[in-house]
Write a protein that holds these residues in place. Structure first.
Motif, PDB file in Angstrom:
ATOM      1  N   LYS A   1      20.144 -39.833 -42.839  1.00 62.52           N
ATOM      2  CA  LYS A   1      19.881 -40.371 -41.297  1.00 62.52           C
ATOM      3  C   LYS A   1      18.414 -40.085 -41.139  1.00 62.52           C
ATOM      4  O   LYS A   1      17.720 -39.992 -40.864  1.00 62.52           O
ATOM      5  CB  LYS A   1      20.521 -38.096 -40.974  1.00 62.52           C
ATOM      6  CG  LYS A   1      22.168 -39.231 -40.430  1.00 62.52           C
ATOM      7  CD  LYS A   1      22.370 -37.605 -39.551  1.00 62.52           C
ATOM      8  CE  LYS A   1      23.744 -37.494 -39.021  1.00 62.52           C
ATOM      9  NZ  LYS A   1      24.556 -36.050 -38.834  1.00 62.52           N
ATOM     10  N   SER A   2      17.858 -38.949 -42.300  1.00 60.73           N
ATOM     11  CA  SER A   2      16.859 -38.741 -42.996  1.00 60.73           C
ATOM     12  C   SER A   2      16.031 -40.810 -43.073  1.00 60.73           C
ATOM     13  O   SER A   2      15.126 -40.740 -42.524  1.00 60.73           O
ATOM     14  CB  SER A   2      16.851 -38.062 -43.744  1.00 60.73           C
ATOM     15  OG  SER A   2      17.333 -38.096 -45.034  1.00 60.73           O
ATOM     16  N   ILE A   3      16.521 -40.991 -43.081  1.00 60.73           N
ATOM     17  CA  ILE A   3      15.619 -42.951 -43.807  1.00 60.73           C
ATOM     18  C   ILE A   3      15.931 -43.185 -42.623  1.00 60.73           C
ATOM     19  O   ILE A   3      15.021 -43.785 -41.900  1.00 60.73           O
ATOM     20  CB  ILE A   3      16.709 -43.822 -44.263  1.00 60.73           C
ATOM     21  CG1 ILE A   3      16.701 -43.249 -46.284  1.00 60.73           C
ATOM     22  CG2 ILE A   3      16.423 -45.151 -44.506  1.00 60.73           C
ATOM     23  CD1 ILE A   3      17.517 -43.882 -46.780  1.00 60.73           C
ATOM     24  N   VAL A   4      16.065 -42.940 -41.416  1.00 62.28           N
ATOM     25  CA  VAL A   4      17.057 -43.716 -40.086  1.00 62.28           C
ATOM     26  C   VAL A   4      15.595 -43.152 -39.612  1.00 62.28           C
ATOM     27  O   VAL A   4      14.807 -43.295 -38.622  1.00 62.28           O
ATOM     28  CB  VAL A   4      18.038 -43.294 -39.561  1.00 62.28           C
ATOM     29  CG1 VAL A   4      17.864 -43.676 -37.870  1.00 62.28           C
ATOM     30  CG2 VAL A   4      19.092 -44.256 -39.863  1.00 62.28           C
ATOM     31  N   PHE A   5      15.277 -40.951 -39.317  1.00 65.92           N
ATOM     32  CA  PHE A   5      14.488 -40.275 -38.839  1.00 65.92           C
ATOM     33  C   PHE A   5      13.160 -41.291 -39.301  1.00 65.92           C
ATOM     34  O   PHE A   5      12.186 -41.458 -38.713  1.00 65.92           O
ATOM     35  CB  PHE A   5      14.321 -39.491 -38.836  1.00 65.92           C
ATOM     36  CG  PHE A   5      13.377 -38.681 -38.417  1.00 65.92           C
ATOM     37  CD1 PHE A   5      13.908 -38.261 -37.178  1.00 65.92           C
ATOM     38  CD2 PHE A   5      12.713 -37.961 -39.173  1.00 65.92           C
ATOM     39  CE1 PHE A   5      12.609 -37.089 -36.557  1.00 65.92           C
ATOM     40  CE2 PHE A   5      11.871 -37.361 -38.821  1.00 65.92           C
ATOM     41  CZ  PHE A   5      11.500 -36.956 -37.431  1.00 65.92           C
ATOM     42  N   LEU A   6      12.512 -41.786 -40.520  1.00 65.85           N
ATOM     43  CA  LEU A   6      11.600 -41.548 -41.139  1.00 65.85           C
ATOM     44  C   LEU A   6      11.001 -43.056 -40.198  1.00 65.85           C
ATOM     45  O   LEU A   6       9.908 -43.408 -40.265  1.00 65.85           O
ATOM     46  CB  LEU A   6      11.894 -41.458 -42.891  1.00 65.85           C
ATOM     47  CG  LEU A   6      10.703 -41.979 -43.429  1.00 65.85           C
ATOM     48  CD1 LEU A   6       9.551 -41.133 -43.362  1.00 65.85           C
ATOM     49  CD2 LEU A   6      10.641 -42.257 -45.103  1.00 65.85           C
ATOM     50  N   VAL A   7      12.076 -43.968 -40.369  1.00 66.37           N
ATOM     51  CA  VAL A   7      11.949 -45.544 -40.259  1.00 66.37           C
ATOM     52  C   VAL A   7      11.545 -45.026 -38.463  1.00 66.37           C
ATOM     53  O   VAL A   7      10.154 -45.493 -38.063  1.00 66.37           O
ATOM     54  CB  VAL A   7      12.623 -46.629 -40.228  1.00 66.37           C
ATOM     55  CG1 VAL A   7      12.799 -47.657 -39.650  1.00 66.37           C
ATOM     56  CG2 VAL A   7      12.909 -46.641 -41.747  1.00 66.37           C
ATOM     57  N   PHE A   8      12.094 -44.786 -37.648  1.00 66.40           N
ATOM     58  CA  PHE A   8      11.999 -44.114 -36.002  1.00 66.40           C
ATOM     59  C   PHE A   8      10.773 -43.913 -36.076  1.00 66.40           C
ATOM     60  O   PHE A   8      10.005 -44.003 -35.971  1.00 66.40           O
ATOM     61  CB  PHE A   8      13.391 -43.300 -35.837  1.00 66.40           C
ATOM     62  CG  PHE A   8      12.747 -43.332 -34.218  1.00 66.40           C
ATOM     63  CD1 PHE A   8      13.041 -44.624 -33.283  1.00 66.40           C
ATOM     64  CD2 PHE A   8      12.412 -41.747 -33.648  1.00 66.40           C
ATOM     65  CE1 PHE A   8      12.950 -43.979 -32.273  1.00 66.40           C
ATOM     66  CE2 PHE A   8      11.808 -41.605 -32.695  1.00 66.40           C
ATOM     67  CZ  PHE A   8      12.371 -42.918 -31.796  1.00 66.40           C
ATOM     68  N   PHE A   9      10.142 -42.671 -37.210  1.00 64.27           N
ATOM     69  CA  PHE A   9       9.137 -42.239 -36.916  1.00 64.27           C
ATOM     70  C   PHE A   9       7.743 -43.118 -37.326  1.00 64.27           C
ATOM     71  O   PHE A   9       6.641 -42.940 -36.807  1.00 64.27           O
ATOM     72  CB  PHE A   9       9.164 -40.270 -37.617  1.00 64.27           C
ATOM     73  CG  PHE A   9       7.797 -39.895 -38.020  1.00 64.27           C
ATOM     74  CD1 PHE A   9       7.661 -39.581 -36.557  1.00 64.27           C
ATOM     75  CD2 PHE A   9       6.833 -39.976 -39.122  1.00 64.27           C
ATOM     76  CE1 PHE A   9       6.300 -38.604 -36.312  1.00 64.27           C
ATOM     77  CE2 PHE A   9       5.543 -39.461 -38.859  1.00 64.27           C
ATOM     78  CZ  PHE A   9       5.393 -38.974 -37.503  1.00 64.27           C
ATOM     79  N   VAL A  10       7.675 -43.382 -38.146  1.00 63.17           N
ATOM     80  CA  VAL A  10       6.796 -44.778 -39.262  1.00 63.17           C
ATOM     81  C   VAL A  10       6.939 -45.792 -37.312  1.00 63.17           C
ATOM     82  O   VAL A  10       5.460 -45.997 -37.448  1.00 63.17           O
ATOM     83  CB  VAL A  10       7.046 -45.293 -39.854  1.00 63.17           C
ATOM     84  CG1 VAL A  10       6.248 -46.748 -40.465  1.00 63.17           C
ATOM     85  CG2 VAL A  10       6.694 -44.056 -40.854  1.00 63.17           C
ATOM     86  N   THR A  11       7.829 -45.907 -36.964  1.00 58.51           N
ATOM     87  CA  THR A  11       7.955 -47.126 -35.939  1.00 58.51           C
ATOM     88  C   THR A  11       6.785 -46.943 -35.015  1.00 58.51           C
ATOM     89  O   THR A  11       6.004 -47.431 -34.148  1.00 58.51           O
ATOM     90  CB  THR A  11       9.094 -47.480 -35.492  1.00 58.51           C
ATOM     91  OG1 THR A  11       9.885 -47.874 -36.764  1.00 58.51           O
ATOM     92  CG2 THR A  11       8.900 -48.661 -34.581  1.00 58.51           C
TER      93      THR A  11
END
Length: 109
Positions: free
Chosen positions: A4-14
């Motif tokens: 979940k934290s990796i998905v959130f990080l990718v979403f945030f960076v995008t």
């Protein structure tokens, strides 16, 4: 939890990348549509040899896409002109008889 934290990080960076791109495009379009008629009263040279221009009221000419350097030889009394929608900034030199001659033309970066 780690996934979940990796998905959130990718979403945030995008989202940050997309917003940065949109802001940059907005700034380019804003400067392209800007109408400039600026009489130079004071010239400052930065340590990077960039020119900062001021008018008689100490208002600074702030353009991001047009960069003037020391070697462009802009002097007090020169007139900076850019028509709305144009991609060319012109620097006019005004002589003692009030004749304007084009001193410099700069295209948008």
């Amino acid at each position: 939890m780690k996934r979940k934290s990796i998905v959130f990080l990718v979403f945030f960076v995008t989202i940050v990348i997309i917003l940065t791109f949109m802001l940059s495009e907005w700034r380019i379009e804003h400067e392209r549509n800007l109408d400039v008629n600026f009489k130079v009263a004071k010239v400052e040279i930065t340590p990077a040899f960039r020119v900062i221009l001021y008018d008689k009221d100490q208002n600074k000419l702030s353009l991001q896409r047009f960069v003037l350097y020391d070697y462009h030889d802009v002097k007090p009394g020169d007139l900076i002109v850019k028509e709305a929608g144009a991609e060319v900034l012109k620097v006019y030199r005004i002589d003692s008889l009030e004749n304007k001659t084009v001193h410099l033309k700069i295209n948008i970066d």
